[in-house]
Motif scaffolding. Structure first.
Motif, short mmCIF file in Angstrom:
data_model
loop_
_atom_site.label_atom_id
_atom_site.label_comp_id
_atom_site.label_asym_id
_atom_site.label_seq_id
_atom_site.Cartn_x
_atom_site.Cartn_y
_atom_site.Cartn_z
N ARG A 1 -0.19 13.98 -6.91
CA ARG A 1 0.79 15.08 -6.99
C ARG A 1 1.80 15.00 -5.85
O ARG A 1 2.97 15.32 -6.02
N ILE A 2 1.35 14.57 -4.68
CA ILE A 2 2.24 14.50 -3.52
C ILE A 2 3.11 13.24 -3.57
O ILE A 2 4.31 13.29 -3.31
N LEU A 3 2.50 12.11 -3.91
CA LEU A 3 3.20 10.82 -3.81
C LEU A 3 3.97 10.43 -5.08
O LEU A 3 4.92 9.66 -5.01
N ASN A 4 3.52 10.92 -6.23
CA ASN A 4 4.16 10.63 -7.52
C ASN A 4 4.24 9.15 -7.86
O ASN A 4 5.11 8.73 -8.61
N ARG A 5 3.39 8.34 -7.27
CA ARG A 5 3.33 6.90 -7.58
C ARG A 5 1.87 6.47 -7.57
O ARG A 5 1.17 6.66 -6.57
N GLU A 6 1.43 5.88 -8.67
CA GLU A 6 0.02 5.51 -8.80
C GLU A 6 -0.41 4.48 -7.76
O GLU A 6 -1.50 4.59 -7.21
N ASP A 7 0.44 3.48 -7.48
CA ASP A 7 0.05 2.44 -6.52
C ASP A 7 -0.14 3.04 -5.13
O ASP A 7 -1.12 2.75 -4.44
N LEU A 8 0.79 3.90 -4.72
CA LEU A 8 0.66 4.55 -3.42
C LEU A 8 -0.54 5.48 -3.39
O LEU A 8 -1.26 5.55 -2.38
N ALA A 9 -0.75 6.20 -4.48
CA ALA A 9 -1.86 7.15 -4.53
C ALA A 9 -3.20 6.42 -4.41
O ALA A 9 -4.11 6.90 -3.72
N GLN A 10 -3.33 5.25 -5.04
CA GLN A 10 -4.59 4.50 -4.94
C GLN A 10 -4.84 4.02 -3.52
O GLN A 10 -5.95 4.13 -3.01
N ASP A 11 -3.80 3.49 -2.87
CA ASP A 11 -3.95 3.05 -1.48
C ASP A 11 -4.27 4.23 -0.57
O ASP A 11 -5.13 4.15 0.31
N CYS A 12 -3.57 5.32 -0.79
CA CYS A 12 -3.77 6.52 0.02
C CYS A 12 -5.19 7.05 -0.15
O CYS A 12 -5.83 7.47 0.82
N LEU A 13 -5.69 7.02 -1.38
CA LEU A 13 -7.04 7.51 -1.64
C LEU A 13 -8.07 6.70 -0.86
O LEU A 13 -9.00 7.26 -0.27
N GLN A 14 -7.89 5.38 -0.83
CA GLN A 14 -8.83 4.54 -0.08
C GLN A 14 -8.80 4.89 1.41
O GLN A 14 -9.85 5.01 2.05
N ASP A 15 -7.60 5.08 1.95
CA ASP A 15 -7.47 5.45 3.36
C ASP A 15 -8.10 6.82 3.63
O ASP A 15 -8.72 7.03 4.67
N ALA A 16 -7.94 7.73 2.68
CA ALA A 16 -8.52 9.07 2.85
C ALA A 16 -10.04 8.98 2.89
O ALA A 16 -10.69 9.65 3.71
N TYR A 17 -10.63 8.14 2.04
CA TYR A 17 -12.10 8.02 2.03
C TYR A 17 -12.61 7.33 3.30
O TYR A 17 -13.72 7.62 3.75
N ILE A 18 -11.81 6.45 3.87
CA ILE A 18 -12.20 5.87 5.15
C ILE A 18 -12.28 6.97 6.20
O ILE A 18 -13.21 7.03 7.01
N LYS A 19 -11.30 7.88 6.17
CA LYS A 19 -11.33 9.01 7.11
C LYS A 19 -12.51 9.93 6.84
O LYS A 19 -13.13 10.44 7.77
N VAL A 20 -12.80 10.17 5.57
CA VAL A 20 -13.97 10.99 5.23
C VAL A 20 -15.23 10.34 5.80
O VAL A 20 -16.06 11.00 6.42
N TRP A 21 -15.39 9.04 5.60
CA TRP A 21 -16.55 8.30 6.10
C TRP A 21 -16.65 8.41 7.62
O TRP A 21 -17.70 8.70 8.17
#
Length: 196
Positions: A51-71
């Motif tokens: 919803r924030i990025l409006n681009r699937e490729d960016l959203a997928q990369d961002c999601l991975q980075d977010a889960y690294i932070k969660v970990w």
């Protein structure tokens, strides 16, 4: 509840309990718990960043980075401050906003050979206020609020963030968020009534 129906509050409580347990296990470097956590929360967090990025490729990369932070920050999660999914959503949202800021910085710093900067000519919600008499009155009243109250109210009403999300996002106790919003809205109402 009739047979086969689940109490929504009980379902939420059980889900939160499971997520809290998984986060606690992640804090102890339990990779299976992290895999389970990812499986049951990634669709929700992907929606947040997309919803924030409006681009699937960016959203997928961002999601991975977010889960690294969660970990890496699972040990910092505090259940009395926010629900697990709210806490994780705040991390994902912040990651997406950081990525947006980074992209804008890179586009500004790039030379003319790079991609042309795309400018959104639509006014920001608060900027559009000054175009009408009512808007100018509201803007004037908003400026009389404390900075923190103004920001919290703007995030709540223009970005649609819930009290829990605001508490997690700003790392402020939920009760304080509710008080700021309640008092800020009371002050706005008095100001608008006075100016009417």
């Amino acid at each position: 509840m009739e047979n086969g129906e689940t109490d929504p509050q009980e379902a939420t409580r059980l889900r939160n309990q499971e997520l809290e347990g998984l986060l606690a296990a992640c804090a102890l470097n339990d990779r299976k718990a992290f895999s389970r956590l990812y499986t049951i929360t990634s669709a929700k967090l992907y929606g947040v960043v997309l919803r924030i990025l409006n681009r699937e490729d960016l959203a997928q990369d961002c999601l991975q980075d977010a889960y690294i932070k969660v970990w890496n920050n699972a040990g910092n999660y505090r259940s009395h401050l926010a629900a697990p999914l709210t806490w994780m959503s705040a991390i994902a949202r912040n990651q997406a906003l950081d990525l947006l800021r980074k992209q804008k910085r890179e586009m500004t710093e790039s030379d003319d050979k790079g991609f042309p900067e795309q400018v959104d000519n639509n006014p920001l919600p608060l900027e559009g206020l000054s175009r009408t008499d009512e808007g100018r009155r509201l803007d004037n009243c908003l400026q009389q609020l404390k900075e923190q109250q103004r920001q919290i109210i703007a995030l709540a009403y223009f970005k649609g963030m819930t009290h829990d999300e605001l508490a997690a996002y700003t790392e402020t106790p939920l009760g304080t968020i509710k008080t700021w919003i309640r008092r800020g809205l009371e002050q706005l109402r008095r100001c608008l009534d006075h100016d009417a």
